[in-house]
Design an enzyme around this catalytic site. Structure first.
Site, PDB file in Angstrom:
ATOM      1  N   PRO A   2      -1.545  -8.947   6.332  1.00 15.07           N
ATOM      2  CA  PRO A   2      -1.754 -10.161   5.647  1.00 15.07           C
ATOM      3  C   PRO A   2      -2.219  -9.930   4.283  1.00 15.07           C
ATOM      4  O   PRO A   2      -3.249  -9.346   4.019  1.00 15.07           O
ATOM      5  CB  PRO A   2      -2.858 -10.806   6.410  1.00 15.07           C
ATOM      6  CG  PRO A   2      -3.299  -9.784   7.361  1.00 15.07           C
ATOM      7  CD  PRO A   2      -2.447  -8.645   7.253  1.00 15.07           C
ATOM      8  N   GLU A   3      -1.375 -10.417   3.445  1.00 12.15           N
ATOM      9  CA  GLU A   3      -1.815 -10.613   2.070  1.00 12.15           C
ATOM     10  C   GLU A   3      -2.000 -12.114   1.955  1.00 12.15           C
ATOM     11  O   GLU A   3      -1.866 -12.819   2.949  1.00 12.15           O
ATOM     12  CB  GLU A   3      -0.749 -10.078   1.107  1.00 12.15           C
ATOM     13  CG  GLU A   3      -0.396  -8.629   1.405  1.00 12.15           C
ATOM     14  CD  GLU A   3       0.631  -8.037   0.458  1.00 12.15           C
ATOM     15  OE1 GLU A   3       0.646  -8.415  -0.721  1.00 12.15           O
ATOM     16  OE2 GLU A   3       1.427  -7.196   0.911  1.00 12.15           O
ATOM     17  N   LYS A  54      -8.074 -12.851   1.361  1.00 11.60           N
ATOM     18  CA  LYS A  54      -7.356 -12.617   2.620  1.00 11.60           C
ATOM     19  C   LYS A  54      -8.221 -12.959   3.828  1.00 11.60           C
ATOM     20  O   LYS A  54      -7.891 -12.587   4.954  1.00 11.60           O
ATOM     21  CB  LYS A  54      -6.906 -11.148   2.698  1.00 11.60           C
ATOM     22  CG  LYS A  54      -5.985 -10.732   1.550  1.00 11.60           C
ATOM     23  CD  LYS A  54      -5.728  -9.247   1.506  1.00 11.60           C
ATOM     24  CE  LYS A  54      -5.002  -8.856   0.227  1.00 11.60           C
ATOM     25  NZ  LYS A  54      -4.885  -7.393   0.055  1.00 11.60           N
ATOM     26  N   ARG A 295      -0.267   4.831  -2.031  1.00 14.39           N
ATOM     27  CA  ARG A 295       0.479   3.823  -1.281  1.00 14.39           C
ATOM     28  C   ARG A 295       1.910   3.702  -1.771  1.00 14.39           C
ATOM     29  O   ARG A 295       2.193   3.843  -2.958  1.00 14.39           O
ATOM     30  CB  ARG A 295      -0.234   2.473  -1.389  1.00 14.39           C
ATOM     31  CG  ARG A 295      -1.717   2.620  -1.121  1.00 14.39           C
ATOM     32  CD  ARG A 295      -2.372   1.352  -0.747  1.00 14.39           C
ATOM     33  NE  ARG A 295      -1.786   0.750   0.425  1.00 14.39           N
ATOM     34  CZ  ARG A 295      -2.079  -0.474   0.828  1.00 14.39           C
ATOM     35  NH1 ARG A 295      -2.932  -1.193   0.150  1.00 14.39           N
ATOM     36  NH2 ARG A 295      -1.512  -0.959   1.913  1.00 14.39           N
TER      37      ARG A 295
END
Length: 305
Positions: A2-3, A54, A295
């Site tokens: 979840p962003e 978030k 990332r």
DNA sequence: TGCCCCCTGCAG
DNA sequence: CTGCAGGGGGCA
């Protein structure tokens, strides 16, 4: 998961389902996932579901009876003792899910394999039961996420939101603010910098790549080398990508589902995230994947110069 | 400001 | 088997 768009998608779905329902019981299957006292939720009704960055918050009715553990305390003797209000917080981290089940999850929709998966399953960490018999499941494969029970006073003291930057979809978020906040990280690649929740809150790894693409900025660009035109473009790219994320019901890579267990379709819309070696939808060049700040980062070398 | 870590599971 | 995955806290 979840962003911001994924949490917002869940918030929108949950608001429609659980406001007004009374919590009958809470079953904590994985104690590590639950912070605070689950018994304090008993008998309270859901007033509101909100989101900050978030984090998802479920606001509950205050308890009618004041705390009686210490009847002689100064607070208890005051005529207007602080109301025993409680808020339920969720952070889904990488693999969290919040799925509401009233026994009618599949009606009116096309069930996906995810929806057909029985609940609870091996990833279910907490189960909330409402007085009408419906249930809310908190699932989390990797157990990074958490559920937390807090009073608003604790929330204030702990300053949980104090370090968070502006909400990107709210009015106060301007390109100048984005620029000022980003300039705290002059030496950082811009894609890594916008992942800092103190710069702007709610962006995660998917939307960071997408926002850079929309802005036409190479994600490796050092913040200190950016010009105003680029800050403006990035601001617009962030807002546009996040709004698209909400419009498409979030991005499902592997785990994300909405409050009814449905996948999101943002990744069909996306230009670069997960499109490694595929042709750019705009210019046809090959999308590249690199590592930035540890990332995965996707970009089009031709469009993002 | 960059690593390591918290975990589990899937693809290569 | 190794590496990687929507996050982010803690530590040098």
């Amino acid at each position: 998961m979840p962003e911001l768009p994924e949490v917002e998608t869940i918030r929108l779905g949950l608001s429609k389902k659980i406001i007004g329902l009374k919590i009958k019981g809470v079953e904590v299957i994985q104690p590590k996932s639950f912070l605070g006292d689950s018994k304090r939720l008993q008998g309270r009704k859901v007033l509101k579901v909100w989101r900050r960055a978030k984090i998802l918050g479920v606001e509950l009715t205050p308890s009618l009876r004041a705390k009686r553990s210490n009847p002689n305390s100064e607070i208890a003797s005051l005529p207007s003792a602080p109301r025993n209000d409680v808020v339920l917080l969720f952070h889904l981290k990488m693999t969290g899910q919040l799925i509401y089940d009233n026994g009618k999850r599949f009606i009116g929709g096309h069930p996906t394999p995810d929806m057909l998966k029985a609940l609870p399953n091996s990833h279910t960490r907490v189960i909330f039961t409402f007085s009408n018999g419906s249930k809310l499941y908190f699932n989390d494969q990797r157990r990074f996420g958490w559920v937390k029970v807090m009073q608003s006073e604790e929330l204030r003291v702990q300053n949980l939101f104090g370090r968070l930057g502006p909400e990107p979809l709210e009015k106060g978020f301007t390109w100048q603010i984005l620029k000022n906040n980003l300039l705290r990280h002059k030496n950082m690649p811009v894609k890594v910098a916008i992942l800092d929740q103190a710069v702007v809150s709610g962006i995660g790894n998917i939307y960071a790549s997408e926002a850079c693409f929309d802005a036409g900025i190479d994600p490796r660009t050092k913040v200190g080398q950016m010009i105003d035109e680029q800050f403006k473009a990035l601001h617009s790219g962030i807002v546009k990508s996040l709004k698209a994320g909400i419009k498409y019901g979030g991005a499902t890579r592997a785990h994300f589902v909405d409050a009814e267990g449905r996948k999101g379709y943002f990744l069909d819309y996306a230009y670069v995230y997960g499109k490694d070696k595929k042709p750019c939808k705009v210019c046809g060049s090959e999308i590249k994947k690199i590592q930035l700040g540890g990332r995965g980062t996707f970009f089009c070398p031709a469009c993002q110069g």
